[in-house]
Design a protein around this motif. Structure first.
Motif, PDB file in Angstrom:
ATOM      1  N   ALA A 167       0.831  -1.201   0.000  1.00 40.48           N
ATOM      2  CA  ALA A 167       0.000   0.000   0.000  1.00 40.48           C
ATOM      3  C   ALA A 167       0.867   1.252   0.000  1.00 40.48           C
ATOM      4  N   ALA A 168       1.944   1.241   0.779  1.00 36.99           N
ATOM      5  CA  ALA A 168       2.836   2.404   0.838  1.00 36.99           C
ATOM      6  C   ALA A 168       3.557   2.611  -0.490  1.00 36.99           C
ATOM      7  N   GLU A 169       3.983   1.512  -1.101  1.00 36.50           N
ATOM      8  CA  GLU A 169       4.654   1.611  -2.404  1.00 36.50           C
ATOM      9  C   GLU A 169       3.688   2.110  -3.480  1.00 36.50           C
ATOM     10  N   MET A 170       2.455   1.657  -3.423  1.00 37.28           N
ATOM     11  CA  MET A 170       1.459   2.123  -4.397  1.00 37.28           C
ATOM     12  C   MET A 170       1.183   3.606  -4.221  1.00 37.28           C
ATOM     13  N   ASP A 171       1.109   4.057  -2.992  1.00 39.59           N
ATOM     14  CA  ASP A 171       0.901   5.484  -2.742  1.00 39.59           C
ATOM     15  C   ASP A 171       2.045   6.309  -3.339  1.00 39.59           C
ATOM     16  N   LEU A 172       3.270   5.812  -3.170  1.00 40.09           N
ATOM     17  CA  LEU A 172       4.420   6.516  -3.734  1.00 40.09           C
ATOM     18  C   LEU A 172       4.375   6.487  -5.254  1.00 40.09           C
ATOM     19  N   MET A 173       4.052   5.348  -5.827  1.00 38.63           N
ATOM     20  CA  MET A 173       3.957   5.232  -7.278  1.00 38.63           C
ATOM     21  C   MET A 173       2.953   6.232  -7.842  1.00 38.63           C
ATOM     22  N   ARG A 174       1.871   6.410  -7.155  1.00 36.75           N
ATOM     23  CA  ARG A 174       0.816   7.287  -7.654  1.00 36.75           C
ATOM     24  C   ARG A 174       1.178   8.767  -7.586  1.00 36.75           C
ATOM     25  N   THR A 175       2.272   9.089  -6.928  1.00 39.96           N
ATOM     26  CA  THR A 175       2.699  10.485  -6.919  1.00 39.96           C
ATOM     27  C   THR A 175       3.302  10.903  -8.251  1.00 39.96           C
ATOM     28  N   HIS A 176       3.579   9.928  -9.133  1.00 38.41           N
ATOM     29  CA  HIS A 176       4.296  10.270 -10.371  1.00 38.41           C
ATOM     30  C   HIS A 176       3.512  11.218 -11.264  1.00 38.41           C
ATOM     31  N   ALA A 177       2.188  11.163 -11.222  1.00 42.65           N
ATOM     32  CA  ALA A 177       1.390  12.031 -12.097  1.00 42.65           C
ATOM     33  C   ALA A 177       1.539  13.497 -11.696  1.00 42.65           C
ATOM     34  N   ALA A 178       1.356  13.793 -10.419  1.00 44.79           N
ATOM     35  CA  ALA A 178       1.518  15.170  -9.952  1.00 44.79           C
ATOM     36  C   ALA A 178       2.971  15.622 -10.063  1.00 44.79           C
ATOM     37  N   THR A 179       3.905  14.706  -9.786  1.00 42.71           N
ATOM     38  CA  THR A 179       5.320  15.048  -9.888  1.00 42.71           C
ATOM     39  C   THR A 179       5.700  15.370 -11.329  1.00 42.71           C
ATOM     40  N   GLY A 180       5.200  14.598 -12.265  1.00 41.58           N
ATOM     41  CA  GLY A 180       5.479  14.866 -13.668  1.00 41.58           C
ATOM     42  C   GLY A 180       4.962  16.221 -14.108  1.00 41.58           C
ATOM     43  N   HIS A 181       3.770  16.557 -13.658  1.00 38.82           N
ATOM     44  CA  HIS A 181       3.184  17.865 -13.943  1.00 38.82           C
ATOM     45  C   HIS A 181       4.083  18.974 -13.412  1.00 38.82           C
TER      46      HIS A 181
END
Length: 256
Positions: A120-134
């Motif tokens: 769950a923690a790794e998935m939360d981190l993975m999902r930050t890539h969209a906002a980070t890319g922006h």
């Protein structure tokens, strides 16, 4: 254009985009370098067709984020052409496809390449890539609203179940919806550390299952047909994006 030249364009685009992702890992990127890839990708699609582009994608030993970005760019360009949208939309979606996952440059490789399910923690981190890319694109001077929207919203779903902003329905612009279909199909058909790539039929079946609740059903229906559509628009040859860079890539391939 010969199959060999398509492959050379693909490999040069891959090498260039790999450097861009390397730059993004610790700072900003040079948008002009990415623009220099747009014409060669469109040229390869026009002369080799989307299926030849997909052969290059799937033949490569590495099925990483850079490979995936090239995959999505080719699918999106072909899909835009199939729908009869303006050439400027084709250019925009190639650029957006190349950059949509740029935020993953800052996700640890151990997570990106993990051979099993993420915690769950790794998935939360993975999902930050969209906002980070922006954020990376904004800091690098990107001002194209579609490219920025694709980077941030390509995981948004029509029912509001996506991320990072839980957009729903009409709040998700059409070209973002188009890119999302291409992104999901590409991910399903690529090899992953934890599974082999799916067949075209199986991947299209999953897209159909996701419509109309999560994906645009009109786009899903059209996407399958786009895979058999020749990319043959003369206007593609007239696109002017960093022509010295694009021209050099083509001349080197033709001279080899």
């Amino acid at each position: 254009m010969s199959d060999r030249l398509v492959e050379r364009i693909f490999e040069r685009a891959r090498a260039t985009l790999s450097r861009v992702f390397g730059d993004a890992a610790g700072g900003g990127i040079d948008i002009r370098v990415v623009d220099g890839l747009v014409y060669p990708v469109m040229r390869a699609l026009q002369d080799g067709g989307v299926q030849r582009w997909l052969v290059s994608v799937h033949a490569h030993a590495s099925q990483d984020t850079v490979q995936h970005s090239l995959h999505v760019a080719g699918l999106a360009a072909n899909f835009v052409h199939h729908l009869g949208l303006p050439i400027r939309d084709c250019v925009t979606l190639v650029r957006a496809g190349l950059l949509h996952d740029i935020g993953k440059a800052r996700i640890p490789r151990a997570i990106l390449d993990k051979p099993g399910a993420l915690t769950a923690a790794e998935m939360d981190l993975m999902r930050t890539h969209a906002a980070t890319g922006h954020e990376i694109l904004l800091a690098s001077g990107m001002r194209d609203p579609v490219v920025l929207a694709v980077a941030r919203h390509h995981h948004e779903m029509l029912d509001g179940s996506g991320y990072p902003d839980r957009l729903a329905g009409a709040a998700i612009r059409e070209l973002v919806r188009l890119a999302t279909v291409c992104d999901i199909y590409a991910a399903l058909t690529e090899r992953r550390p934890y599974r082999p790539g799916m067949s075209r039929a199986d991947a299209l079946a999953i897209l159909q299952e996701m419509a109309p609740v999560r994906l645009d059903p009109v786009l899903v229906r059209a996407f399958g047909a786009s895979l058999d559509t020749p990319f043959a628009i003369e206007a593609a040859r007239a696109v002017r994006l960093a022509p010295p860079v694009a021209g050099l890539a083509l001349r080197e391939g033709e001279a080899s």
